[in-house]
Design an enzyme around this catalytic site. Structure first.
Site, PDB file in Angstrom:
ATOM      1  N   ASN A 396       0.819  -1.206   0.000  1.00  0.00           N
ATOM      2  CA  ASN A 396       0.000   0.000   0.000  1.00  0.00           C
ATOM      3  C   ASN A 396       0.856   1.260   0.000  1.00  0.00           C
ATOM      4  O   ASN A 396       1.099   1.847  -1.059  1.00  0.00           O
ATOM      5  CB  ASN A 396      -0.949  -0.046   1.217  1.00  0.00           C
ATOM      6  CG  ASN A 396      -2.023   1.026   1.143  1.00  0.00           C
ATOM      7  OD1 ASN A 396      -1.926   1.956   0.363  1.00  0.00           O
ATOM      8  ND2 ASN A 396      -3.046   0.895   1.949  1.00  0.00           N
ATOM      9  N   ASP A 397       1.345   1.647   1.160  1.00  0.00           N
ATOM     10  CA  ASP A 397       2.031   2.929   1.272  1.00  0.00           C
ATOM     11  C   ASP A 397       3.215   3.078   0.316  1.00  0.00           C
ATOM     12  O   ASP A 397       3.474   4.163  -0.176  1.00  0.00           O
ATOM     13  CB  ASP A 397       2.512   3.136   2.710  1.00  0.00           C
ATOM     14  CG  ASP A 397       1.346   3.226   3.683  1.00  0.00           C
ATOM     15  OD1 ASP A 397       0.286   3.697   3.267  1.00  0.00           O
ATOM     16  OD2 ASP A 397       1.508   2.814   4.841  1.00  0.00           O
TER      17      ASP A 397
END
Lengths: 469, 105
Positions: A396-397
């Site tokens: 994700n990040d």
């Protein structure tokens, strides 16, 4: 010095030398395992030598031997069992736990030594009281700090930064108490209650230091605490006058500090801002999240399979979700299947994907993904422009384009240029946020299709769907 | 200050410099195993724990040193085993190893 003591001291020296050589060999993948074994061999020699010394010079009482044997049996059993049964995904928290007990042992040595000296009633020289107090302080901080870090990674304690009301005041008060107590003991006063006061302050400080730090920064924190433990062990060496403790402790203290910096650099963070961030200095950015913008497009399984099967090049981006779902084997299977259809498959490994640097490499290597297919960030980023599909599995990040713009908690963090690929498929369980706690702009990108599934189930379904084509 | 403490300080400072020197440009892949490996090394505190356990006379001291020995052994044994498990993943495969990497270590 009799012959046996000379021999034991040489055994300790061999131990210290193998630690240095072992660490050096661990700098490169080809020699790393060998380096760890060398270091373990040195450790065995040093510990064996100590046992021989105690046996030959008869300094150990019968009770002493019982304590040593029972202690080694308990600790060794617990260590061996947990280390062998832990899942690959849970290794970071286990390392933190081992670090905690190491720091605890170092602090206990100083506490015990202080109690003995105090019971003799004589004054304690500065050259002993300084390392004793430092050992208790640093060792206790790493003990509770590492336990909290471990708890955060295990999910027992929330990974979010926990800010206690008046936390900074509490911390300040603790620091003042510890400082006053330390200075009092360094003036030559002997006081067991004050020593316990310092101990209590340090134990609480370890908790208040780590609690407010977000889970994403835990790898750096664990590495820093590891360096602390090294320093505490060196202090224990000064307390009991043992060189091998001083050498090994200082070695770990210094190399751990460098490693902490390397890790922080890989995340484009400074160690100081991580630690201060914990104390509430850096929270201003959190919450200033950018809206995802645009609607999210959900992708059907067959559509995703067709995109992958008819691509000429696919880059797989694994993340923590892959680790949690134990999806590395399914991931390798899909990769091999696509390769057999003539698709060029590569894996993009972000330095901090997962919970620890190197986490993804370890997992994929376990699943027998060929090492040459694993590409580091600098190497793979230019290739996204040419890739037909970027398949993001539980990452994700590290893919969030918001990092390129200022004003977000991930700003400035180097990311994988996943959005440069012609199409993006994201396998994800839900629209939940990553560790940084912000929305990912990537998901709102018109090129992105979301495949909502558990990483393992999603990949297995994709494999079947591609086979069915 | 006596010679003993000066010698200990000398050893301490040199070991710190040594620690700075042994970590060079480590690929990110190895950060975790390296940290874990360093983590096992400070398990040397077991030597100290054994030495205090050997001469522990009162009950409090015996309890403290028992906990210290158990903690330290857990650090040593667990640390090395878990590091080895991590590094096993990098074991040589028919396709990979590049012996050229040895030179710069």
């Amino acid at each position: 010095m009799d012959a046996i003591e000379v021999l034991v001291r040489i055994a300790w020296l061999i131990g210290a030398a193998s630690f240095v050589l072992g660490l050096m060999r661990m700098n490169s993948p080809a020699t790393a395992r060998n380096g760890n074994l060398l270091s373990a061999g040195g450790m065995a020699i040093a510990i064996g030598g100590t046992a021989v010394l105690l046996a030959v010079n008869g300094s150990a009482s019968a009770t002493g031997w019982i304590i040593i044997v029972v202690g080694i049996a308990i600790g060794g059993g617990a260590g061996l069992y947990t280390a062998r049964t832990v899942k690959m995904t849970a290794m970071p928290q286990l390392v933190s736990l081992f670090n905690a007990v190491g720091g605890g042992a170092a602090a206990l040595i100083a506490i015990d030594d202080y109690l003995r000296l105090a019971s003799e009633g004589a004054s304690i020289a500065l050259q002993i009281s300084i390392p004793t107090v430092l050992d208790i302080l640093i060792g206790s901080i790493t003990f509770t700090g590492s336990l909290i870090a471990s708890g955060k990674l295990m999910g027992v304690i929330s990974g979010k930064p926990i800010v206690l009301p008046g936390g900074r005041l509490i911390t300040l008060a603790i620091v003042l108490v510890a400082a006053a107590g330390s200075i009092y003991l360094w003036t030559g006063a002997v006081s067991v209650p004050v020593m316990f006061l310092i101990l209590a302050a340090a134990l609480v400080f370890g908790v208040t230091m780590v609690l407010p730090i977000g889970g994403a920064d835990m790898p750096v924190v664990i590495s820093l605490l590891n360096s602390f433990t090294g320093t505490a062990v060196a202090m224990a060496g000064f307390v009991i006058g043992n060189d091998v403790l001083i050498i090994a402790g200082a070695l770990v203290g210094a190399s751990g500090a460098i490693l902490t910096k390397l890790m922080a650099d890989a995340m484009n963070r400074s160690v100081l801002s991580i630690m201060l961030g914990g104390f509430g200095g850096g929270e201003g950015t959190v919450g200033a999240t950018t809206a995802t913008g645009g609607s999210v497009r959900e992708l059907g399984l067959d559509d995703a399979a067709i995109q992958l099967a008819y691509a000429s090049s696919v880059i797989i981006v694994p993340g923590y979700g892959l680790a949690v779902a134990q999806a590395q084997h399914a991931c390798r299977e899909l990769g091999e299947l696509l390769e057999s259809r003539g698709v060029d498959v590569k894996y993009a490994i972000h330095p901090v994907a997962g919970r620890m640097p190197g986490h993804m490499n370890v997992l994929l290597a376990e699943a027998n993904v060929p090492y040459p297919q694993l590409k580091e960030m600098e190497e793979i980023n230019p290739e996204f422009d040419r890739a037909d599909v970027a398949l993001v599995v539980g990452a994700n990040d590290v893919t969030n384009p918001a990092a390129r713009k200022p004003g977000s908690p991930v700003s400035g963090m180097p990311i994988l240029d996943v959005d440069h690929a012609k199409a993006i498929i994201v396998i994800k369980r839900s629209m939940g946020r990553g560790y940084a706690g912000i929305d990912n702009e990537l998901y709102g990108n018109p090129k992105t299709g979301m495949l909502f599934a558990d990483a393992k189930a999603g990949l297995a379904d994709l494999v079947n769907a591609v086979k069915a084509l | 200050m006596n010679t003993e403490i000066l010698a200990a300080l000398t050893v301490f400072v040199l070991a710190i410099l040594c620690g700075f020197a042994v970590i060079s440009k480590v690929p990110a892949t190895l950060h975790t195993p390296l940290m874990s490996g360093a983590n096992s090394i400070h398990g040397i505190v077991l030597v100290g724990s054994m030495l205090i356990a050997a001469t522990a006379t009162d009950v409090l001291s015996q309890v403290l040193s028992l906990v210290a020995v158990a903690f330290a052994t857990m650090n040593v044994v667990g640390g090395y085993v878990v590091t080895d498990r991590m590094l096993q993943m990098f074991r040589k495969k028919p396709t990979s190893p590049k012996p050229a990497e040895k030179g710069e270590a």
